[in-house]
Scaffold this motif. Structure first.
Motif, PDB file in Angstrom:
ATOM      1  N   LYS A  20     -15.235   1.698  11.129  1.00 11.15           N
ATOM      2  CA  LYS A  20     -13.793   1.419  11.062  1.00 11.15           C
ATOM      3  C   LYS A  20     -13.194   1.322  12.454  1.00 11.15           C
ATOM      4  O   LYS A  20     -12.276   0.539  12.683  1.00 11.15           O
TER       5      LYS A  20
ATOM      6  N   PRO C  85      -7.163  -7.400 -11.538  1.00 16.20           N
ATOM      7  CA  PRO C  85      -6.440  -7.467 -10.265  1.00 16.20           C
ATOM      8  C   PRO C  85      -6.715  -6.280  -9.333  1.00 16.20           C
ATOM      9  O   PRO C  85      -7.026  -6.489  -8.153  1.00 16.20           O
ATOM     10  N   ARG C  86      -6.628  -5.071  -9.829  1.00 16.35           N
ATOM     11  CA  ARG C  86      -6.854  -3.902  -8.956  1.00 16.35           C
ATOM     12  C   ARG C  86      -8.285  -3.856  -8.419  1.00 16.35           C
ATOM     13  O   ARG C  86      -8.529  -3.434  -7.296  1.00 16.35           O
ATOM     14  N   LEU C  89      -8.376  -6.023  -5.450  1.00 17.60           N
ATOM     15  CA  LEU C  89      -7.773  -5.328  -4.311  1.00 17.60           C
ATOM     16  C   LEU C  89      -8.753  -4.308  -3.713  1.00 17.60           C
ATOM     17  O   LEU C  89      -8.893  -4.233  -2.490  1.00 17.60           O
ATOM     18  N   THR C  94      -7.580  -8.795  -1.704  1.00 20.76           N
ATOM     19  CA  THR C  94      -6.133  -8.782  -1.949  1.00 20.76           C
ATOM     20  C   THR C  94      -5.541 -10.179  -1.793  1.00 20.76           C
ATOM     21  O   THR C  94      -4.809 -10.657  -2.669  1.00 20.76           O
ATOM     22  N   VAL C  98      -3.691 -12.178  -4.877  1.00 21.17           N
ATOM     23  CA  VAL C  98      -2.238 -12.410  -4.871  1.00 21.17           C
ATOM     24  C   VAL C  98      -1.931 -13.875  -4.580  1.00 21.17           C
ATOM     25  O   VAL C  98      -1.048 -14.460  -5.194  1.00 21.17           O
TER      26      VAL C  98
ATOM     27  N   ASP E  18       2.138   3.493  -1.377  1.00 25.17           N
ATOM     28  CA  ASP E  18       1.149   2.631  -2.039  1.00 25.17           C
ATOM     29  C   ASP E  18       0.733   1.563  -1.037  1.00 25.17           C
ATOM     30  O   ASP E  18       1.303   0.472  -0.968  1.00 25.17           O
ATOM     31  N   LYS E  20      -1.980  -0.226  -0.731  1.00 25.88           N
ATOM     32  CA  LYS E  20      -2.584  -1.469  -1.206  1.00 25.88           C
ATOM     33  C   LYS E  20      -1.509  -2.451  -1.665  1.00 25.88           C
ATOM     34  O   LYS E  20      -1.658  -3.659  -1.520  1.00 25.88           O
ATOM     35  N   MET E  21      -0.417  -1.917  -2.204  1.00 32.71           N
ATOM     36  CA  MET E  21       0.702  -2.808  -2.566  1.00 32.71           C
ATOM     37  C   MET E  21       1.394  -3.338  -1.299  1.00 32.71           C
ATOM     38  O   MET E  21       1.801  -4.500  -1.269  1.00 32.71           O
ATOM     39  N   LYS E  23       0.046  -4.025   1.482  1.00 33.25           N
ATOM     40  CA  LYS E  23      -0.806  -5.132   1.939  1.00 33.25           C
ATOM     41  C   LYS E  23      -0.631  -6.361   1.043  1.00 33.25           C
ATOM     42  O   LYS E  23      -0.490  -7.496   1.537  1.00 33.25           O
ATOM     43  N   ALA E  24      -0.608  -6.158  -0.256  1.00 28.16           N
ATOM     44  CA  ALA E  24      -0.462  -7.281  -1.188  1.00 28.16           C
ATOM     45  C   ALA E  24       0.882  -7.984  -0.986  1.00 28.16           C
ATOM     46  O   ALA E  24       0.973  -9.216  -1.038  1.00 28.16           O
ATOM     47  N   THR E  74      11.638  -4.901   3.433  1.00 24.75           N
ATOM     48  CA  THR E  74      11.908  -3.528   2.990  1.00 24.75           C
ATOM     49  C   THR E  74      10.819  -3.037   2.035  1.00 24.75           C
ATOM     50  O   THR E  74      10.383  -1.881   2.095  1.00 24.75           O
ATOM     51  N   LYS E  77       7.717  -2.188   4.062  1.00 21.77           N
ATOM     52  CA  LYS E  77       7.925  -1.034   4.929  1.00 21.77           C
ATOM     53  C   LYS E  77       7.937   0.294   4.173  1.00 21.77           C
ATOM     54  O   LYS E  77       7.292   1.263   4.596  1.00 21.77           O
ATOM     55  N   LEU E  89      -5.982   2.402   7.861  1.00 24.31           N
ATOM     56  CA  LEU E  89      -7.322   1.828   7.999  1.00 24.31           C
ATOM     57  C   LEU E  89      -8.061   1.831   6.668  1.00 24.31           C
ATOM     58  O   LEU E  89      -8.692   0.834   6.296  1.00 24.31           O
ATOM     59  N   ASP E  90      -7.982   2.948   5.963  1.00 23.98           N
ATOM     60  CA  ASP E  90      -8.716   3.041   4.702  1.00 23.98           C
ATOM     61  C   ASP E  90      -8.185   2.057   3.659  1.00 23.98           C
ATOM     62  O   ASP E  90      -8.904   1.682   2.737  1.00 23.98           O
ATOM     63  N   HIS E 102       3.869   0.441  12.396  1.00 23.36           N
ATOM     64  CA  HIS E 102       4.563   0.272  11.119  1.00 23.36           C
ATOM     65  C   HIS E 102       5.558  -0.899  11.174  1.00 23.36           C
ATOM     66  O   HIS E 102       6.392  -1.034  10.264  1.00 23.36           O
ATOM     67  N   LEU E 146       1.829 -10.052  -8.198  1.00 19.08           N
ATOM     68  CA  LEU E 146       2.230  -8.759  -7.623  1.00 19.08           C
ATOM     69  C   LEU E 146       2.652  -7.787  -8.732  1.00 19.08           C
ATOM     70  O   LEU E 146       2.317  -6.596  -8.681  1.00 19.08           O
ATOM     71  N   LEU E 149       0.017  -5.838 -10.459  1.00 19.52           N
ATOM     72  CA  LEU E 149      -0.710  -4.846  -9.645  1.00 19.52           C
ATOM     73  C   LEU E 149      -0.051  -3.479  -9.634  1.00 19.52           C
ATOM     74  O   LEU E 149      -0.569  -2.548  -9.025  1.00 19.52           O
ATOM     75  N   THR E 150       1.104  -3.334 -10.256  1.00 17.50           N
ATOM     76  CA  THR E 150       1.816  -2.064 -10.144  1.00 17.50           C
ATOM     77  C   THR E 150       2.514  -1.716 -11.454  1.00 17.50           C
ATOM     78  O   THR E 150       2.862  -2.597 -12.235  1.00 17.50           O
TER      79      THR E 150
ATOM     80  N   TYR F  47      13.545  -3.613  12.619  1.00 17.06           N
ATOM     81  CA  TYR F  47      13.257  -2.503  11.694  1.00 17.06           C
ATOM     82  C   TYR F  47      12.654  -1.287  12.375  1.00 17.06           C
ATOM     83  O   TYR F  47      12.685  -0.193  11.826  1.00 17.06           O
ATOM     84  N   THR F  48      12.030  -1.462  13.524  1.00 11.21           N
ATOM     85  CA  THR F  48      11.365  -0.316  14.146  1.00 11.21           C
ATOM     86  C   THR F  48      12.010   0.096  15.465  1.00 11.21           C
ATOM     87  O   THR F  48      11.401   0.866  16.222  1.00 11.21           O
TER      88      THR F  48
END
Lengths: 187, 187, 187, 187, 187, 187
Positions: A20, C85-86, C89, C94, C98, E18, E20-21, E23-24, E74, E77, E89-90, E102, E146, E149-150, F47-48
C-alpha cells in the motif's frame, strides 16, 4: 549535459514489504506534484530566467530533482520486491502488475500516466518562480501525507530528507524572486 | 544521481529565424518519439534489466537522451529568438506565444502536452529492448523528416548528429537483446 | 470493409465469478498493449506499407486483432456477470459499476480511458514493423502476467491461445521486415 | 469476428490536392464525433442491449462504422498524396508530416490523439440509445461542416453518402429505443 | 455573471462514514456524466442556441448544475470527514489522500482527472439538444447505480432528488428540441 | 448555489473580425491558466480552507472567475462572428469550425481540451494559497501576452480589466496566506 554518478543522493534500504505504501509513493513518482514534474518544470524554465544566476539555480535544483526521481523509484521498487502477483492485485496494484510487472512507470497513485499538463512555463520570472514556490509547498505536503501513512523508519528517513529538500528549494526560489523583484523594481 | 556539465553534447548555433522549423522541432521535444520520451523510457526500464550490463546500457543511453533534450531545447529556442508575437501567431505558434512566450514547454508539434502514455515498461527484457529498438527507429525517421524540411547547415548538422546517435543506440539495444536471448536460451 | 461472422475466434466459457481477474483483463482491452491498440495500430499502418504484400499482412493481422477485442470483451464480461454492485466495489471495480454497470468500456486496468497515444504510425516500414514486433512482445508478456494470476482452465485456455497468436504475429512481422530490408537493400 | 472484403463501402477518387481539407477531414477520423468513436461506441454497447434485436442492430451499425473509418482514411490520404513536406507545414499539417509523414493516425483536426473519453457505455438501453442518437446528429452536422468547405464533387459525393448514413442510423436507433420503451413500459 | 447564495439546493447531512460511497460518488463529481461535465456543457452550448428561449433554458439548467456540483462536493466530503489516512488507503482512496488529503478534486471514480472531452458543442441545436437529452439519461442511470449501493437515507434522499432533477431536465430539453424542430420545419 | 444575473462583469463590444485573436484568446478560456481552470481551482479549494474567512474569499473569487469565463466566451465569439468557414480554416481554426462551428468549447489555443490536471487541491492552506498566487501571476502574464497581440481598444479594455483583477486577486490571496501563517505560527 549530465554525468551519471552511481549513488543515491540519500541511502535507501527498505526491507518491509508494504504494497500500500508502494502504491501511495507513486504519487511522488509520476503524480501531479511528483519528482518528474519538478525536474521537468525547472529544467524547462531555466532557459527563460533573466540572467545566469537564475539559470544556474533552476539548473541545480532541476538536476537534484532528477536524483529525487531515482530515490522515489527505489522507494517504490523495494517494498514490492518480494510481492507475488496476487498480492499486488489485493493491494490495488492490478494495473502495476499486469501492465508493468515490477517495473517502474511514471503514473500517479491512481495509475494515471504522467502528463506535462501538471506544470507550466511562462517566460516570466515572477510567474515561473511563484509557480516553483507553490510546487515546493505542494511537494512538501505530499511528503507529509506519505509520512502520516507509515511508521517504518526505513521509509520515514528518506521521506523526511526529501521533505526537507523541498523546504530548502522553496526558500531558494523565494530569495531569487525577491532578488529579481528588487533588481527590476517590481513588486 | 547526475552531475551537470555546462556544455552541449554537440554545438548548436542557429542564426536564421525559422518559426516553422521551431514548431516542427517540438515533435522531438515533447512528442511521441521525442527525446523526453526516450530519456524517461530508458531511465525507467533500467531497473528491471536482468543484470548489471543491461542496467548500465540503459542508464548510459537514458543519460545521453537527457543531453539530447537539451540540444532540442536549444534548437527550438534559437530560431524563434527574435520573433515578434504576431510572427509567432502567423507561424501557427499561437499557443506557444500566448501560453509560454519564448519559454520551452514539452508538447508535440501540434501543441499536445507530453504524456507518459508514449512509452512502456514491462519488466521483460525482450519486450523492453524490442520497444527500445522500435523507439530508435521511430526517432531516426522523425529526424529524417526534420532534415527534409530545411537546407540550413546550422540545423542540418545537429540533426544529422542526433539521427546518427539513434542508429548507434539501435545497434547497442539489438546487441544487448541478442546477448540476453542467447544467455537465457530464448528465441 | 468488414463482414461480421457471429462466432468467436476461440470459444470462451468462464463460469467462475472472479472480479479481480475481470479488472486485470481490462489491461488487454483498453490498455497500452491491449487488443484495441493493436487493431488500430495495424489498420492505420497498412496504408503506408511499401507494397501489397505489406498491406495484406497488416490488414489480416489488424482484422484478427478486432476478433481478439471481442474475445477479451467476453472474458471481462463473463467473470463479472453475476456480481452485485457492492461486490464490484469491493473488488476495486467502483468506476466500472457506477460509470458503466456491467457494460464494456475500453480502459486499462486502472480505469484510464484508451488513448491513441499508445501507438504510432510513421510512414516508414522499418520503424512501423519494429514497433509492431515490440507490440507483439509487449502483448505476449501481458498475457503471461494474466496467466500467472489464475488457475482456472476456462481462463487459461483462451489466454494461452491469445498469447500464442502474438508469437505468430511477431514472427510474421519479423519476416516481412527482413523481406523489405533485403528488397530495399537496407540494414 | 470479422472478415475483410477488399472494397470500400462507397467509391472514393480524389485527385485534387487539398491539404486544408485533409486536415479538416481528420475531425471525422480520430475526432470526438468521428468514425472511430462511432465504431467503438456501438461495438462496446452491443453487449448490454436487452435482447438479440438490439445486439444485432448495434453490431451491424458498429461494423458499418468500421467501413466508414476506411472511407475517411482514404479521403484524408488522397488529397495529400502529392504534397511536399513544406506544403504540409504551410497547411498547418506540421505534426502530421514530422510525426507521421503521409501515414494515417487517429487525431482530431487539431492533432489531439483519439481518446475513449469521447463516448460512453452505461449498461442502460435508454441512456445508450439516446447517446447513439445524439452521436449520429453530431456526426451529421460535422459532415455538413465539411461539405461547406469544399466544392470538389469527388469529395462532396462520399461526404453526402456518409452524412446520409448518419441519418439512417439515427432513425434506426430511434426505432429501437421506441420499441424498447414500449416493450418495457417506460417513458 | 453569478451571485452566490450560501445554501445548498437540497439539504445534505451525512453522518455515517462510508469511504466506498465517497469514492463511488466521485463519478458524479468529475466523471464523464458528472455534474461538472453537465454545467460546462450547457453553459457553453447556450451561446449558439437559435433564440433567447433556448439561451435562457440552457443558462438556467447550467446554473442549476453548478448547484449540483456543490451538492456532490458535500456528499463526497461528509462521509470521509472522520477517516484516517490508512482507512482512506484501505478503501482504495490512496490517490485521494496522498495527492489531495480531504480536499475535493474533480476526478471520476477511478481517479482520472476531469477532461472536456466528455462533452461536445456543435453550434447545431438539434445535435446539442440531443446530446443534452442523452446526458440527462446517462446522469439518471449513474444516480440509480449510486442508489443501488447504499441504504443510508441521508444519502438516498439527495441522490433521489438529483436523479429526479435529471428527469425534469430531460423533459425540458426534449420540449425545447420539439419546439425548434417545428419552428424550423425540420424533422 | 448561484443565481444568474444577466449582465457581464465588464462590457464587451468587439466589432473587428480578428480570427487570430479569437484563437489566441482560447488560451484564457480552456487553457492551463485560463478562467475555467481558475474557477474550478478556487471553488474546489474553498472547502478545506481553515476557517470561514478563507472559505469566503475563495468562494468570492471563484464566483468572479465564472464571470470571467463568460467574458472570455464573449471575446472569443464576437471577433469570429462574421467569419466564413474557409476564413476559419485559413486562420488555423480548422478544428474550431469543423468540430464546433461558431460554438464555444473549452480548449487551449492549440485546441487541446481542458483537463483538471491544470490545477491542484491539497487540503493545506499554505500550498493551496501559494498555488493560487502563482495562478494569478500566470494569468496576469497570459493577459499581457494577449495585449501585446492587438491594438484594438475594444479588445484592450476588457483585457486590461481582467489583467487588473488578477493583480487584485493575487494580493488578496497573499494577505490571506500571511494572515494564516501568523495565526498558525508557521513561516
Amino acid at each position: 549535459m549530465w554525468k551519471y554518478e552511481k549513488k543515491l543522493e540519500y541511502p535507501i534500504n527498505i526491507n518491509k514489504k508494504d504494497l500500500k505504501m508502494a502504491k501511495a509513493l507513486l504519487a511522488q513518482y509520476g503524480g501531479p506534484d511528483g519528482e518528474f514534474t519538478a525536474a521537468m518544470r525547472y529544467l524547462n524554465q531555466r532557459y527563460t530566467m533573466p540572467d545566469e544566476k537564475g539559470y544556474a539555480l533552476l539548473n541545480d535544483i532541476g538536476t537534484e530533482e532528477l536524483a529525487h526521481v531515482e530515490m522515489i523509484a527505489t522507494m517504490v521498487k523495494q517494498p514490492m520486491k518480494e510481492a507475488t502477483p496476487r498480492e499486488l492485485l489485493d493491494a490495488g496494484l492490478t494495473g502495476q502488475y499486469v501492465q508493468h510487472d515490477h517495473a517502474l512507470f511514471p503514473t500517479d497513485a491512481n495509475g494515471v500516466p504522467f502528463t506535462a499538463a501538471y506544470f507550466q512555463t511562462t517566460g516570466d520570472f515572477n510567474a515561473d518562480l511563484m509557480e516553483d514556490m507553490a510546487a515546493e509547498q505542494k511537494a512538501r505536503i505530499t511528503y507529509e501525507h506519505l509520512m502520516d501513512l507509515t511508521s517504518d523508519p526505513d521509509l520515514l528517513a528518506p521521506l523526511a530528507f526529501l521533505r526537507q529538500r523541498e523546504v530548502v528549494h522553496f526558500n531558494r526560489f523565494k530569495e531569487l524572486r525577491d532578488y529579481y523583484l528588487q533588481k527590476y523594481n517590481k513588486k
